[in-house]
Scaffold this motif. Structure first.
Motif, short mmCIF file in Angstrom:
data_model
loop_
_atom_site.label_atom_id
_atom_site.label_comp_id
_atom_site.label_asym_id
_atom_site.label_seq_id
_atom_site.Cartn_x
_atom_site.Cartn_y
_atom_site.Cartn_z
N MET A 267 47.01 92.86 -43.10
CA MET A 267 46.67 94.15 -42.52
C MET A 267 45.25 94.07 -41.97
N ASN A 268 45.06 94.62 -40.82
CA ASN A 268 43.72 94.71 -40.24
C ASN A 268 42.97 95.87 -40.85
N ALA A 269 41.66 95.80 -40.84
CA ALA A 269 40.86 96.95 -41.22
C ALA A 269 41.03 98.02 -40.15
N LEU A 270 41.15 99.25 -40.57
CA LEU A 270 41.27 100.36 -39.62
C LEU A 270 39.92 101.03 -39.44
N VAL A 271 39.54 101.22 -38.21
CA VAL A 271 38.28 101.88 -37.88
C VAL A 271 38.63 103.22 -37.24
N TYR A 272 37.95 104.28 -37.69
CA TYR A 272 38.17 105.60 -37.10
C TYR A 272 37.52 105.64 -35.73
N ASN A 273 38.27 106.05 -34.73
CA ASN A 273 37.77 106.09 -33.35
C ASN A 273 37.92 107.51 -32.82
N LYS A 274 36.78 108.20 -32.65
CA LYS A 274 36.81 109.60 -32.18
C LYS A 274 37.49 109.74 -30.82
N LYS A 275 37.40 108.73 -30.00
CA LYS A 275 38.03 108.81 -28.67
C LYS A 275 39.55 108.93 -28.79
N GLY B 150 49.48 95.40 -36.33
CA GLY B 150 48.61 95.21 -35.17
C GLY B 150 47.56 96.28 -34.99
N SER B 151 47.53 97.30 -35.82
CA SER B 151 46.59 98.41 -35.62
C SER B 151 45.20 98.07 -36.14
N THR B 152 44.18 98.43 -35.36
CA THR B 152 42.79 98.23 -35.77
C THR B 152 41.97 99.51 -35.66
N GLN B 153 42.49 100.51 -34.92
CA GLN B 153 41.78 101.77 -34.74
C GLN B 153 42.75 102.93 -34.97
N MET B 154 42.21 104.04 -35.45
CA MET B 154 43.04 105.21 -35.66
C MET B 154 42.21 106.48 -35.57
N ALA B 155 42.92 107.58 -35.44
CA ALA B 155 42.30 108.91 -35.50
C ALA B 155 43.39 109.87 -35.95
N CYS B 156 42.99 111.02 -36.47
CA CYS B 156 43.98 112.01 -36.87
C CYS B 156 43.47 113.41 -36.58
N VAL B 157 44.43 114.30 -36.43
CA VAL B 157 44.13 115.71 -36.19
C VAL B 157 44.99 116.50 -37.16
#
Length: 107
Positions: free
Chosen positions: A1-9, A55-62
């Motif tokens: 698993m890749n580390a997930l980074v929160y991306n505001k964009k 394959g995910s490295t970036q995420m964001a949630c609402v």
């Protein structure tokens, strides 16, 4: 698993996708431009499963309301990669390194 980074964009992408749908769309996944947008996700276990894609490295949630119910919209980046079995760092590319950081979802 890749580390997930929160991306505001990416949060903007979730809000943008919501503007194209009714206020309370059915739970669904929309894939576009190397992003997966998960609409109206319910359940902690499902959220963890979605965020642990290989394959995910970036995420964001609402987080928002759909009637009286709390719902979450997630956005993750998508990269075409297969799971790699082994200890952390197995077959990492030169631009990635092993990290002991873990990601936990708030209750």
């Amino acid at each position: 698993m890749n580390a997930l980074v929160y991306n505001k964009k990416l949060k903007k992408k979730a809000l943008e996708q919501l503007s194209y749908s009714v206020p309370c769309p059915q739970p669904s996944i929309i894939s576009h431009n190397n992003l997966d947008v998960y609409l109206n996700v319910k359940g902690h276990d499902l959220i963890v499963e979605l965020l642990s894609a290989t394959g995910s490295t970036q995420m964001a949630c609402v987080r928002s309301k759909c009637g009286d119910e709390d719902v979450i919209r997630l956005v993750t980046d998508v990269h075409d990669s297969s799971p790699i079995h082994g200890p952390p760092g197995t077959k990492c590319s030169p631009d990635r390194r092993v990290s002991s950081t873990s990601f936990t979802l708030p209750n």
